[in-house]
Enzyme design. Structure first.
Site, PDB file in Angstrom:
ATOM      1  N   GLY A  16     -19.249 -12.356  -2.578  1.00 43.43           N
ATOM      2  CA  GLY A  16     -18.914 -13.631  -3.209  1.00 43.43           C
ATOM      3  C   GLY A  16     -19.634 -14.802  -2.572  1.00 43.43           C
ATOM      4  N   GLU A  35     -22.199 -16.304   9.141  1.00 38.08           N
ATOM      5  CA  GLU A  35     -21.726 -14.915   9.171  1.00 38.08           C
ATOM      6  C   GLU A  35     -21.652 -14.471  10.631  1.00 38.08           C
ATOM      7  OE1 GLU A  35     -20.620 -12.450   6.836  1.00 38.08           O
ATOM      8  OE2 GLU A  35     -20.276 -11.480   8.767  1.00 38.08           O
ATOM      9  N   THR A  42     -18.247  -6.629   3.372  1.00 36.90           N
ATOM     10  CA  THR A  42     -17.599  -5.319   3.292  1.00 36.90           C
ATOM     11  C   THR A  42     -18.377  -4.372   2.392  1.00 36.90           C
ATOM     12  OG1 THR A  42     -15.448  -6.367   3.602  1.00 36.90           O
ATOM     13  CG2 THR A  42     -15.456  -4.139   2.696  1.00 36.90           C
ATOM     14  N   CYS A  43     -18.748  -4.834   1.207  1.00 41.01           N
ATOM     15  CA  CYS A  43     -19.358  -3.931   0.225  1.00 41.01           C
ATOM     16  C   CYS A  43     -20.601  -3.249   0.779  1.00 41.01           C
ATOM     17  CB  CYS A  43     -19.688  -4.706  -1.055  1.00 41.01           C
ATOM     18  SG  CYS A  43     -20.554  -3.683  -2.262  1.00 41.01           S
ATOM     19  N   CYS A  48     -18.260  -0.311  -0.239  1.00 40.37           N
ATOM     20  CA  CYS A  48     -18.764   0.376  -1.439  1.00 40.37           C
ATOM     21  C   CYS A  48     -20.044   1.179  -1.206  1.00 40.37           C
ATOM     22  CB  CYS A  48     -19.073  -0.631  -2.551  1.00 40.37           C
ATOM     23  SG  CYS A  48     -17.977  -2.030  -2.632  1.00 40.37           S
ATOM     24  N   LYS A  51     -19.881   4.048   1.507  1.00 42.03           N
ATOM     25  CA  LYS A  51     -18.893   4.988   0.955  1.00 42.03           C
ATOM     26  C   LYS A  51     -19.489   5.820  -0.167  1.00 42.03           C
ATOM     27  CE  LYS A  51     -16.972   4.076  -2.530  1.00 42.03           C
ATOM     28  NZ  LYS A  51     -15.880   3.184  -2.800  1.00 42.03           N
ATOM     29  N   TYR A 177      -7.033   3.417  -3.352  1.00 44.46           N
ATOM     30  CA  TYR A 177      -8.460   3.672  -3.532  1.00 44.46           C
ATOM     31  C   TYR A 177      -9.086   4.342  -2.299  1.00 44.46           C
ATOM     32  CZ  TYR A 177      -9.087   0.314  -7.474  1.00 44.46           C
ATOM     33  OH  TYR A 177      -9.052  -0.361  -8.663  1.00 44.46           O
ATOM     34  N   GLU A 181     -10.427   8.243  -1.846  1.00 46.01           N
ATOM     35  CA  GLU A 181     -11.884   8.382  -1.748  1.00 46.01           C
ATOM     36  C   GLU A 181     -12.281   9.094  -0.456  1.00 46.01           C
ATOM     37  OE1 GLU A 181     -13.415   4.645  -4.511  1.00 46.01           O
ATOM     38  OE2 GLU A 181     -13.517   4.405  -2.359  1.00 46.01           O
ATOM     39  N   HIS A 438     -24.052  14.788 -28.317  1.00 48.37           N
ATOM     40  CA  HIS A 438     -23.639  16.167 -28.076  1.00 48.37           C
ATOM     41  C   HIS A 438     -24.720  16.933 -27.326  1.00 48.37           C
ATOM     42  CE1 HIS A 438     -21.240  19.700 -28.828  1.00 48.37           C
ATOM     43  NE2 HIS A 438     -22.330  20.342 -29.185  1.00 48.37           N
ATOM     44  N   GLU A 443     -18.566  12.223 -25.425  1.00 47.38           N
ATOM     45  CA  GLU A 443     -18.359  12.241 -26.879  1.00 47.38           C
ATOM     46  C   GLU A 443     -16.883  12.412 -27.229  1.00 47.38           C
ATOM     47  OE1 GLU A 443     -19.917  15.619 -29.150  1.00 47.38           O
ATOM     48  OE2 GLU A 443     -20.107  16.733 -27.277  1.00 47.38           O
TER      49      GLU A 443
HETATM   50  P1  NDP Z   1      -4.661  -0.045  -1.913  1.00 46.95           P
HETATM   51  O1  NDP Z   1      -3.853  -1.265  -2.112  1.00 46.95           O
HETATM   52  O2  NDP Z   1      -5.444   0.516  -3.047  1.00 46.95           O
HETATM   53  O3  NDP Z   1      -3.730   1.113  -1.371  1.00 46.95           O
HETATM   54  C1  NDP Z   1      -2.969   0.950  -0.214  1.00 46.95           C
HETATM   55  C2  NDP Z   1      -2.142   2.201  -0.026  1.00 46.95           C
HETATM   56  O4  NDP Z   1      -1.465   2.136   1.206  1.00 46.95           O
HETATM   57  C3  NDP Z   1      -1.078   2.357  -1.109  1.00 46.95           C
HETATM   58  O5  NDP Z   1      -0.990   3.721  -1.431  1.00 46.95           O
HETATM   59  C4  NDP Z   1       0.183   1.845  -0.415  1.00 46.95           C
HETATM   60  O6  NDP Z   1       1.348   2.454  -0.880  1.00 46.95           O
HETATM   61  C5  NDP Z   1      -0.066   2.298   1.003  1.00 46.95           C
HETATM   62  N1  NDP Z   1       0.640   1.470   1.989  1.00 46.95           N
HETATM   63  C6  NDP Z   1       0.678   0.122   2.056  1.00 46.95           C
HETATM   64  N2  NDP Z   1       1.410  -0.279   3.103  1.00 46.95           N
HETATM   65  C7  NDP Z   1       1.864   0.847   3.704  1.00 46.95           C
HETATM   66  C8  NDP Z   1       2.679   1.080   4.834  1.00 46.95           C
HETATM   67  N3  NDP Z   1       3.186   0.085   5.547  1.00 46.95           N
HETATM   68  N4  NDP Z   1       2.918   2.376   5.169  1.00 46.95           N
HETATM   69  C9  NDP Z   1       2.431   3.392   4.438  1.00 46.95           C
HETATM   70  N5  NDP Z   1       1.644   3.221   3.362  1.00 46.95           N
HETATM   71  C10 NDP Z   1       1.361   1.960   2.996  1.00 46.95           C
HETATM   72  O7  NDP Z   1      -5.564  -0.372  -0.655  1.00 46.95           O
HETATM   73  P2  NDP Z   1      -6.896   0.269  -0.095  1.00 46.95           P
HETATM   74  O8  NDP Z   1      -6.846  -0.033   1.360  1.00 46.95           O
HETATM   75  O9  NDP Z   1      -7.067   1.662  -0.526  1.00 46.95           O
HETATM   76  O10 NDP Z   1      -8.024  -0.603  -0.793  1.00 46.95           O
HETATM   77  C11 NDP Z   1      -7.936  -2.028  -0.759  1.00 46.95           C
HETATM   78  C12 NDP Z   1      -8.540  -2.623  -1.997  1.00 46.95           C
HETATM   79  O11 NDP Z   1      -9.949  -2.528  -1.911  1.00 46.95           O
HETATM   80  C13 NDP Z   1      -8.180  -1.901  -3.281  1.00 46.95           C
HETATM   81  O12 NDP Z   1      -6.976  -2.327  -3.824  1.00 46.95           O
HETATM   82  C14 NDP Z   1      -9.355  -2.216  -4.168  1.00 46.95           C
HETATM   83  O13 NDP Z   1      -9.133  -3.442  -4.794  1.00 46.95           O
HETATM   84  C15 NDP Z   1     -10.500  -2.336  -3.189  1.00 46.95           C
HETATM   85  N6  NDP Z   1     -11.306  -1.084  -3.190  1.00 46.95           N
HETATM   86  C16 NDP Z   1     -11.974  -0.743  -4.322  1.00 46.95           C
HETATM   87  C17 NDP Z   1     -12.724   0.413  -4.364  1.00 46.95           C
HETATM   88  C18 NDP Z   1     -13.439   0.767  -5.615  1.00 46.95           C
HETATM   89  O14 NDP Z   1     -13.640  -0.100  -6.455  1.00 46.95           O
HETATM   90  N7  NDP Z   1     -13.814   2.023  -5.799  1.00 46.95           N
HETATM   91  C19 NDP Z   1     -12.833   1.300  -3.216  1.00 46.95           C
HETATM   92  C20 NDP Z   1     -12.085   0.851  -2.078  1.00 46.95           C
HETATM   93  C21 NDP Z   1     -11.351  -0.296  -2.077  1.00 46.95           C
HETATM   94  P3  NDP Z   1       2.150   1.897  -2.163  1.00 46.95           P
HETATM   95  O15 NDP Z   1       1.355   2.300  -3.351  1.00 46.95           O
HETATM   96  O16 NDP Z   1       3.450   2.596  -2.066  1.00 46.95           O
HETATM   97  O17 NDP Z   1       2.257   0.413  -1.995  1.00 46.95           O
END
Ligand code: NDP
Length: 457
Positions: A16, A35, A42-43, A48, A51, A177, A181, A438, A443
């Protein structure tokens, strides 16, 4: 000069911030960007890009196995973690250098160091102080690790990108996510993986069928998924390995070489003293902004993950672009947060755009659901049991497609195109009128004919 050093001072050179800086500079503004790590955020540096390279690497394991079914001599190639990491890091460095060149070519001054805001209009980096018409906070997010005994032994995605050797056995905590992943990456590269998630099903917020389908496929591949599971404590043993205490972890084979927490990310505002400046934040620490990226303090703006809205790179880029256009382009511009597609690079991958079935039923009394589960053509020969899921959620009144979801090979590539159709307001009749290509999996999105009507409970 008008007494200001810069028209825009950007704090944070991620997706951003860099976009805002470049566009603003091109529009004639005097721009600096600070910076404290490597350019790219991060990306590029620890998200991203590295990863996705690891996801690509992880796919080869199954590809080598499947090749024999297509007439290739069976091979059992070795895998070198070190070679992958070196190649990945070279690419990350190349991209970071490109970011530097793009900024320099655009006339942006790059300032190395941690910036803080002394007062509206004044930024400090080390010994240097700058007077700025506008300040943009684009400091992104940071992994959050819950405070449990032994949390200091846990790694996050930040540290996982620094691993010099491949762990043999990993516990991944979280069900979002990053957790799914990395569970797929480690497993695909040959590490034994257990994923511990506190809820009933992984990927909360995604379509229910998608969540169950992915969980089943990950399980089938050999990832041990512990649902309803909590980690209470981590203990480092004398031999350096990690023991974990918690609920519903009985099946997990301990000890672990690595415990990776992927339990969400929080806005990265440490050291910015937002409260003293009067910058309002939400309950999760995200900076509150208006649709134009303006914070509660005039002249201070924010874009990207630090605003805790949609934490995705392409969204941050659009927010940065819109902000620069609003400030220096002579027109007010907003980033559109509606109908944003996203993908989870799990194995198999997930991609989605629009409403899940559950979200659609919150808004509509009745919906039509078209879904298809099938064996990808490749696996008719490979013999793998893996299934692809495709699903369309349709408003039966207007015939508009409300959501499209897929779990299966190439899902992110396919849904990107479908997202254009949804953004344009496509109806099911538009999909039906489109001729398929096809033989492809994609499809199926234009050949599903028999809906199931689902009603709000
Ligand atoms: P997410 O918000 O996707 O997932 C966090 C996970 O941690 C959830 O399953 C949540 O559970 C769990 N959690 C949260 N707090 C606790 C806790 N105290 N104890 C145990 N479990 C907990 O976060 P990520 O870190 O995976 O990714 C962050 C963000 O980064 C994503 O939301 C996304 O926007 C972005 N991202 C995008 C990607 C992509 O586009 N491919 C790849 C990686 C990141 P619960 O569901 O129960 O709340």
């Amino acid at each position: 000069m008008d007494g200001h050093d810069f028209d825009l001072f950007v704090i944070g050179a991620g997706s951003g911030g860099v976009r805002a800086a470049r566009v603003a500079s091109r529009l004639g503004a005097r721009v600096a960007i600070a910076e404290n790590h490597r350019l790219g955020g991060t990306c590029v540096i620890r998200g991203c890009v590295p990863k996705k390279l690891m996801v690509l690497a992880a796919h080869f394991g199954e590809d080598f196995e499947d090749a024999a079914s297509f007439g290739w001599e069976p091979t059992h190639p070795g895998f070198s973690w070190q070679r992958l990491v070196e190649a990945r890091d070279r690419e990350v460095s190349r991209l970071s250098a490109i970011y530097e060149r793009l900024l320099t070519d655009a006339g942006v001054e790059i300032i190395s160091g941690t910036a803080s805001i002394l007062a509206p209009g004044t930024v400090v980096v080390g010994e240097r102080q700058f007077l700025c018409r506008n300040i943009l906070i684009a400091t992104g997010g940071w992994p959050f690790v819950p405070d449990i005994p032994g949390a200091e032994h846990a790694a996050t995605s930040n540290e996982v990108f620094e691993l010099k050797t491949q762990p043999r056995r990993v516990l991944v905590v979280g069900g979002g996510y990053i957790a799914v992943e990395f569970a797929g990456i480690f497993h695909g590269l040959g590490t034994e993986v257990c994923l511990s998630y506190r809820g009933e099903q992984i990927l909360r917020g995604f379509d229910g069928d998608v969540r169950a389908h992915l969980c089943g496929e990950m399980h089938r591949k050999g990832i041990d998924i512990a649902l309803g599971s909590t980690v209470r404590a981590i203990r480092r043993r004398d031999d350096g390995l990690l023991d974990v205490a918690g609920e519903h972890l009985a099946a997990a084979r301990q000890p672990f070489d690595l415990v990776m927490y992927a339990t969400g990310r929080v806005p990265n505002t440490v050291g910015l003293d937002l409260e003293a400046l009067g910058i309002e934040t939400d309950a999760h620490g995200g900076i509150i902004v208006d649709p134009y990226g303006q914070t509660s303090v005039p002249g201070i703006h924010a874009v990207g993950d630090v605003t805790n809205r949609i934490a995705l790179t392409p969204v941050a880029i659009r927010e940065g672009q819109a902000l620069a256009t609003t400030l220096f382009g002579g027109e007010k511009s907003v980033a559109d947060h509606d109908c944003v597609p996203s993908a989870v690079f799990s194995q198999p991958p997930v991609a989605t755009v629009g409403l899940s079935e559950e979200a659609a039923l919150d808004r509509h009394e009745e919906i039509a659901v078209y879904s298809s589960r099938f064996k990808p053509m490749k696996h008719t020969l490979s013999g793998r049991e893996e299934r692809t899921l495709m699903k369309l959620v349709v408003d039966p009144v207007t015939n508009r497609i409300l959501g499209a979801h897929m779990v299966g090979p190439d899902a992110p590539e396919i849904i990107q195109g479908i997202a254009i159709a949804l953004k344009m307001g496509a109806t099911k009749a538009d999909f039906d009128a489109t001729v398929g290509i096809h033989p492809t999996a994609a499809e199926e999105f234009v050949t599903m004919r028999d809906p199931e009507i689902r009603r709000r409970a």
